[in-house]
Design a protein around this motif. Sequence first.
Motif, PDB file in Angstrom:
ATOM      1  N   VAL A  87       0.857  -1.181   0.000  1.00 44.49           N
ATOM      2  CA  VAL A  87       0.000   0.000   0.000  1.00 44.49           C
ATOM      3  C   VAL A  87       0.897   1.237   0.000  1.00 44.49           C
ATOM      4  N   ASN A  88       0.595   2.198  -0.866  1.00 41.09           N
ATOM      5  CA  ASN A  88       1.322   3.470  -0.852  1.00 41.09           C
ATOM      6  C   ASN A  88       0.373   4.598  -0.455  1.00 41.09           C
ATOM      7  N   GLY A  89       0.951   5.793  -0.289  1.00 42.38           N
ATOM      8  CA  GLY A  89       0.179   6.892   0.255  1.00 42.38           C
ATOM      9  C   GLY A  89      -1.000   7.324  -0.580  1.00 42.38           C
ATOM     10  N   SER A  90      -0.979   7.030  -1.868  1.00 45.78           N
ATOM     11  CA  SER A  90      -2.056   7.491  -2.748  1.00 45.78           C
ATOM     12  C   SER A  90      -3.289   6.591  -2.717  1.00 45.78           C
ATOM     13  N   ILE A  91      -3.181   5.410  -2.106  1.00 46.37           N
ATOM     14  CA  ILE A  91      -4.308   4.467  -2.154  1.00 46.37           C
ATOM     15  C   ILE A  91      -4.749   3.995  -0.771  1.00 46.37           C
ATOM     16  N   VAL A  92      -4.387   4.725   0.269  1.00 45.43           N
ATOM     17  CA  VAL A  92      -4.719   4.279   1.630  1.00 45.43           C
ATOM     18  C   VAL A  92      -6.228   4.140   1.819  1.00 45.43           C
ATOM     19  N   ASP A  93      -7.004   5.124   1.380  1.00 46.11           N
ATOM     20  CA  ASP A  93      -8.454   5.066   1.578  1.00 46.11           C
ATOM     21  C   ASP A  93      -9.048   3.828   0.924  1.00 46.11           C
ATOM     22  N   ALA A  94      -8.687   3.610  -0.340  1.00 46.58           N
ATOM     23  CA  ALA A  94      -9.222   2.459  -1.064  1.00 46.58           C
ATOM     24  C   ALA A  94      -8.725   1.151  -0.451  1.00 46.58           C
ATOM     25  N   ALA A  95      -7.461   1.116  -0.058  1.00 47.75           N
ATOM     26  CA  ALA A  95      -6.907  -0.098   0.547  1.00 47.75           C
ATOM     27  C   ALA A  95      -7.643  -0.447   1.830  1.00 47.75           C
ATOM     28  N   HIS A  96      -7.892   0.546   2.675  1.00 50.15           N
ATOM     29  CA  HIS A  96      -8.601   0.301   3.931  1.00 50.15           C
ATOM     30  C   HIS A  96     -10.012  -0.226   3.678  1.00 50.15           C
ATOM     31  N   GLU A 129      -2.087   0.221  -9.139  1.00 51.01           N
ATOM     32  CA  GLU A 129      -1.596   1.450  -8.493  1.00 51.01           C
ATOM     33  C   GLU A 129      -0.420   1.205  -7.550  1.00 51.01           C
ATOM     34  N   ALA A 130      -0.103  -0.040  -7.254  1.00 47.45           N
ATOM     35  CA  ALA A 130       1.010  -0.347  -6.351  1.00 47.45           C
ATOM     36  C   ALA A 130       2.325  -0.309  -7.116  1.00 47.45           C
ATOM     37  N   SER A 131       3.390   0.145  -6.457  1.00 45.13           N
ATOM     38  CA  SER A 131       4.699   0.183  -7.104  1.00 45.13           C
ATOM     39  C   SER A 131       5.592  -0.975  -6.672  1.00 45.13           C
ATOM     40  N   VAL A 132       5.299  -1.600  -5.539  1.00 47.63           N
ATOM     41  CA  VAL A 132       6.000  -2.803  -5.095  1.00 47.63           C
ATOM     42  C   VAL A 132       5.004  -3.951  -5.144  1.00 47.63           C
ATOM     43  N   ARG A 133       5.276  -4.939  -6.012  1.00 49.10           N
ATOM     44  CA  ARG A 133       4.314  -6.009  -6.268  1.00 49.10           C
ATOM     45  C   ARG A 133       5.034  -7.349  -6.324  1.00 49.10           C
ATOM     46  N   MET A 134       4.438  -8.349  -5.717  1.00 46.29           N
ATOM     47  CA  MET A 134       5.013  -9.693  -5.692  1.00 46.29           C
ATOM     48  C   MET A 134       3.982 -10.721  -6.114  1.00 46.29           C
ATOM     49  N   GLY A 135       4.353 -11.586  -7.049  1.00 44.54           N
ATOM     50  CA  GLY A 135       3.532 -12.726  -7.405  1.00 44.54           C
ATOM     51  C   GLY A 135       3.958 -13.913  -6.562  1.00 44.54           C
ATOM     52  N   ILE A 180       3.522   2.071   3.010  1.00 43.08           N
ATOM     53  CA  ILE A 180       2.825   2.510   4.208  1.00 43.08           C
ATOM     54  C   ILE A 180       2.804   1.393   5.250  1.00 43.08           C
ATOM     55  N   SER A 181       2.865   1.797   6.529  1.00 45.29           N
ATOM     56  CA  SER A 181       2.753   0.854   7.632  1.00 45.29           C
ATOM     57  C   SER A 181       1.417   1.038   8.353  1.00 45.29           C
ATOM     58  N   TYR A 188      -2.501   4.485   9.868  1.00 42.42           N
ATOM     59  CA  TYR A 188      -1.538   4.323   8.779  1.00 42.42           C
ATOM     60  C   TYR A 188      -0.406   5.338   8.916  1.00 42.42           C
ATOM     61  N   TYR A 189       0.825   4.902   8.628  1.00 53.83           N
ATOM     62  CA  TYR A 189       2.003   5.729   8.844  1.00 53.83           C
ATOM     63  C   TYR A 189       2.943   5.664   7.651  1.00 53.83           C
ATOM     64  N   ARG A 190       3.631   6.788   7.411  1.00 55.39           N
ATOM     65  CA  ARG A 190       4.774   6.807   6.504  1.00 55.39           C
ATOM     66  C   ARG A 190       6.046   6.651   7.337  1.00 55.39           C
ATOM     67  N   SER A 191       7.099   6.126   6.711  1.00 52.77           N
ATOM     68  CA  SER A 191       8.354   5.921   7.426  1.00 52.77           C
ATOM     69  C   SER A 191       9.462   6.774   6.820  1.00 52.77           C
ATOM     70  N   ASP A 192      10.461   7.093   7.638  1.00 46.90           N
ATOM     71  CA  ASP A 192      11.670   7.781   7.193  1.00 46.90           C
ATOM     72  C   ASP A 192      12.871   6.986   7.701  1.00 46.90           C
ATOM     73  N   LEU A 193      13.927   6.937   6.906  1.00 41.75           N
ATOM     74  CA  LEU A 193      15.139   6.243   7.316  1.00 41.75           C
ATOM     75  C   LEU A 193      15.817   7.016   8.442  1.00 41.75           C
ATOM     76  N   LEU A 194      16.050   6.345   9.565  1.00 37.70           N
ATOM     77  CA  LEU A 194      16.779   6.945  10.671  1.00 37.70           C
ATOM     78  C   LEU A 194      18.285   6.793  10.471  1.00 37.70           C
ATOM     79  N   GLN A 195      18.741   5.557  10.277  1.00 38.90           N
ATOM     80  CA  GLN A 195      20.152   5.297  10.021  1.00 38.90           C
ATOM     81  C   GLN A 195      20.326   3.862   9.546  1.00 38.90           C
ATOM     82  N   ARG A 196      21.430   3.626   8.833  1.00 42.37           N
ATOM     83  CA  ARG A 196      21.816   2.268   8.464  1.00 42.37           C
ATOM     84  C   ARG A 196      23.031   1.871   9.270  1.00 42.37           C
TER      85      ARG A 196
END
Length: 211
Positions: A87-96, A129-135, A180-181, A188-196
Motif C-alpha cells: 500500500v502506498n500513500g495514494s491508495i490508503v483510503d481504497a486499501a482500507h 496502483e502499487a509500485s511494489v508487487r510480488m507474485g 505505508i505501515s 496508517y504511517y509513513r516511514s523515514d530512514l533513521l540510520q543504516r
Amino acid sequence: MLLSSIDIEALERRRRAALINSITGFKPANLVGTVDKDGHTNLSIMSSLVHIGSNPPLLALIFRPDNTERHTLDNIRQTGSYTVNHVNGSIVDAAHQTAARYPRQVSEFAATGLREHWQDGVAAPFVAEASVRMGMKLREEIPIEINGTHMVIGEIVWLEAPDIAINDAGALDPALADSISISGLDSYYRSDLLQRMAYAKPDKAPERLDS
C-alpha cells in the motif's frame, strides 16, 4: 499501564483487540490479490506478512479462523496463486475499504476503484496502483491449533519494485517506495530512514553507514 493476563482477559473485547493488534508496533500494509476458479477477483488488506527465508524466497501470511467465509484464503487454496502489493500513500483510503465484508460475487477492485493488473506467469491479479508487487505461489499451509488461525507460506515467483527504492546493498527502502505501515487496525504511517548500520560483529563497535 500494567496488565496481567487476568487483566488482559477482562478487557472489553474491542479494547483488547485494539491493544493487542497495536502492541507489536508498525506492521507492513499489503493488499493481497486473488481470483477463484470461476474468475471472480478479490482484494484484501493484510498486515501479517513476515519473512520466512530468502533461498527460496518465502513469505508467510496469518489468516484468521475460517469458521466464516474467508474469500482470500479460499481462493489461494483453489488456485495456489496470489499477489502481495505494498500500500502506498495514494491508495490508503481504497486499501482500507477492502476490509469491508463484501459478498463473494463483489470484487473489491471494482468496489474501491483500484485497478487489476495481470502479469504473464502469475494467475492472480496485481494492484495496478502499487509500485511494489510480488507474485506468490502457495507452498504450504499450516493450521495453528491454539487459536484456529492458518499460516500460509508462499514463494515469490515474480517481483517488481522501483529502481530508485533499491539501495546500494540491494535492499528495498520502504520510504523511497512510499510503502505505508499500519499500527493496529486503522492507523496508517509513513516511514523515514533513521540510520543504516554495518554488519554486527562481536569484536567491533557498532558502526553507522553513510545513508
